[in-house]
Scaffold this active site. Structure first.
Site, PDB file in Angstrom:
ATOM      1  N   ASP A 172       0.858  -1.191   0.000  1.00 41.08           N
ATOM      2  CA  ASP A 172       0.000   0.000   0.000  1.00 41.08           C
ATOM      3  C   ASP A 172       0.889   1.234   0.000  1.00 41.08           C
ATOM      4  O   ASP A 172       1.510   1.563   1.019  1.00 41.08           O
ATOM      5  CB  ASP A 172      -0.898   0.004   1.243  1.00 41.08           C
ATOM      6  N   ARG A 230      -6.978  10.355   1.930  1.00 44.36           N
ATOM      7  CA  ARG A 230      -6.520   9.344   0.971  1.00 44.36           C
ATOM      8  C   ARG A 230      -7.154   9.567  -0.402  1.00 44.36           C
ATOM      9  O   ARG A 230      -6.738   8.955  -1.381  1.00 44.36           O
ATOM     10  CB  ARG A 230      -6.866   7.943   1.473  1.00 44.36           C
ATOM     11  N   LYS A 256      -8.569   1.585  -6.054  1.00 42.12           N
ATOM     12  CA  LYS A 256      -9.351   1.050  -4.943  1.00 42.12           C
ATOM     13  C   LYS A 256     -10.233   2.146  -4.355  1.00 42.12           C
ATOM     14  O   LYS A 256      -9.947   3.330  -4.518  1.00 42.12           O
ATOM     15  CB  LYS A 256      -8.423   0.440  -3.882  1.00 42.12           C
ATOM     16  N   HIS A 257     -11.360   1.784  -3.697  1.00 42.23           N
ATOM     17  CA  HIS A 257     -11.918   0.473  -3.369  1.00 42.23           C
ATOM     18  C   HIS A 257     -13.270   0.379  -4.068  1.00 42.23           C
ATOM     19  O   HIS A 257     -14.239   0.996  -3.618  1.00 42.23           O
ATOM     20  CB  HIS A 257     -12.115   0.327  -1.870  1.00 42.23           C
ATOM     21  N   HIS A 276     -12.365  -2.313   8.188  1.00 42.81           N
ATOM     22  CA  HIS A 276     -11.481  -3.124   9.025  1.00 42.81           C
ATOM     23  C   HIS A 276     -12.244  -3.659  10.240  1.00 42.81           C
ATOM     24  O   HIS A 276     -11.926  -4.732  10.762  1.00 42.81           O
ATOM     25  CB  HIS A 276     -10.295  -2.297   9.539  1.00 42.81           C
ATOM     26  N   ASP A 298      -9.841  -6.761  -1.077  1.00 44.50           N
ATOM     27  CA  ASP A 298      -9.129  -6.067  -0.010  1.00 44.50           C
ATOM     28  C   ASP A 298      -8.628  -7.147   0.950  1.00 44.50           C
ATOM     29  O   ASP A 298      -8.899  -8.347   0.759  1.00 44.50           O
ATOM     30  CB  ASP A 298     -10.074  -5.081   0.684  1.00 44.50           C
TER      31      ASP A 298
END
Length: 486
Positions: free
Chosen positions: A71, A140, A170-171, A183, A253
């Protein structure tokens, strides 16, 4: 019994945590994964020299093409110590003319990655910064405008891939509207299908050029299902492959994330069946390979598995090494600092200045590669520039370095209320106080105290902030009697 020719391990990407595991454990896991026959590795942490040696050894032992990924949204130094760190996408997008900086970031990231054998740059993020309470996207992202995100994302991708590394958008189909971190759980975006068109527009812009796409562990009821997109055929095969016409490699992912479900080995089978070609970072690679092998007893699944493995083999980029580029990361990062130099009016390097760090990540731990406590980089650089830096309270000038960046497992977007209050109190504890925000600039309004935005917790951003402060003060006092630069 698994049909001849089907090799389930080839679609599995194992993790090597140089940031957490001992060197012996890293080597042991690498050897086990190579015996298993995995398709590649995703790396976390480590010194550049050590990473380069490890990757070279792995490639020699494998004697076959491998995906070696990491990443690297904020430069190769985001993961690998000793390589170049870069500002996050939001910082680049905030520039008056972001295009050249975005191209430079993509190119430098790829060349730095290739210098240690990483041929798969798992970036850029093409999610929209559409939800202020989103705990995981924020800086991000290149922004909230679908067209702009697509344009900048494509420029980054083209630069990265022209330099020789595969990029990964992504994503898909978009993580930007969630208020939960995948997560921690399975987020669900309950927006109507028409609104979700905006979310996957940047992916549509990149579909005919990016080497790989990562699917989100997020549910999209309006797109036909309440499970993670990872295991939804109508999203992976129907939308990404069919409507967008993407012909490259589709990866999941990390399967250790809670959004993938409790039984990630079973979820891996469903992901392949849905159209995914790579299973990234399973909790147990052996169990995942065994589950895929059992599922391959069924002819239709075996055919899909063969297709995934073949696409992975075709798409795997070469491991041609690259020389490190000549690049000035601090100067590059300094240009992305957002702030008004008038905030420094009345400041002087000769007055005792306290620099103190405040973190919104109490349960997450320090970013990879950080040397010392938060704020020490700014303090040391100011001191080296001739400032009178002190640790004592009661100083006439106070700089509060606040870390409030999106982090996996953190679970919130805005800084916690107690962190906000502590930051305010510290900034107001001196006649002249200022916050250096390592996070999204929207949080400056939340703080309600003077501040500048340095976007992220990478060392380069703290160093860039210190240089910005030095130059801003120098511009105001340098020509005055008693100034520092007479």
């Amino acid at each position: 019994m698994t049909r001849p020719g089907v090799d389930p391990a080839r679609v599995v990407i194992e993790a090597l945590r140089l940031d957490r595991w001992s060197p012996k454990e890293v080597e042991r896991r690498a050897d086990r994964a190579l015996v298993l026959g995995v398709g590649g590795f995703i790396l976390f942490g480590g010194e550049a020299e050590r990473v380069g040696r490890l990757v070279e050894r792995i490639r020699d032992d494998a004697a076959r093409p491998l995906w070696i990924g990491a990443d690297l949204e904020r430069g190769a130094g985001q993961q690998i110590r000793g390589l170049i760190e870069l500002p996050p996408p939001a910082a680049l997008a905030a520039l008056p003319r972001p295009g050249p900086a975005v191209v430079a970031a993509g190119r430098v990231t790829a060349r730095e990655a290739l210098s240690v054998g990483i041929n798969w740059v798992i970036a850029p993020v093409l999610d929209l910064d559409a939800e202020p309470d989103n705990p995981i996207i924020a800086t991000r992202s290149f922004g909230a405008d679908p067209r702009r995100v697509g344009e900048l994302g494509v420029r980054w991708i083209d630069a990265c891939q022209a330099a020789g590394a595969a990029a990964c958008a992504k994503h898909f189909p978009g993580h930007g509207r969630t208020t939960e971190d995948s997560h921690i759980g399975l987020p669900s975006i309950d927006a109507p299908a028409g609104l979700l068109e905006e979310d996957f527009a940047p992916f549509a812009a990149a579909a005919d050029r990016v080497a790989s796409v990562m699917v989100a562990h997020v549910a999209y009821p309006a797109l036909g299902g309440r499970r993670a997109a990872t295991v939804e055929p109508n999203i992976v095969t129907g939308l990404l492959r069919g409507r967008l016409g993407f012909e490259g490699v589709v990866t999941t992912d990390a399967m250790i994330m809670a959004g993938a479900g409790r039984d990630d080995a079973s979820a891996a089978v469903e992901a392949v069946a849905a159209g995914c070609d790579l299973i990234c970072y399973p909790g147990d690679a052996d169990a995942t390979v065994a589950a895929l092998a059992r599922a391959a007893d069924e002819p239709l699944f075996a055919a899909r598995l063969e297709e995934a493995a073949a696409r992975s083999a075709r798409g795997c980029p070469p491991s041609a090494p690259a020389s490190r580029p000549e690049f000035e990361p601090v100067a590059f990062a300094r240009d992305t600092i957002t702030g008004d130099a008038d905030l420094l009016r009345g400041w002087t390097p000769r007055v005792p200045t306290r620099v103190v760090g405040v973190s919104d990540d109490p349960d997450v731990g320090p970013p990879a590669g950080r040397a010392g406590a938060l704020g020490t980089i700014v303090a040391d650089d100011l001191r080296a520039g001739g400032w009178r830096v002190t640790d004592r309270s009661g100083a006439e000038q106070c700089i509060v370095v606040l870390a409030a960046t999106p982090r996996g497992w953190k679970g919130r977007g805005a800084p916690a209320a107690d962190v906000v209050e502590r930051t305010r109190a510290l900034a107001r504890s001196a006649p002249r106080g200022l916050v250096v925000l390592l996070g999204h600039r929207r949080w400056l309004d939340l703080l309600g105290v003077p501040g500048i935005c340095a976007w992220s917790t990478e060392t380069v951003m703290e160093r860039a902030a210190a240089e910005w402060l030095r130059l801003a003060v120098r511009a105001q006092v340098g020509t005055r009697p008693g100034g520092v630069d007479r």
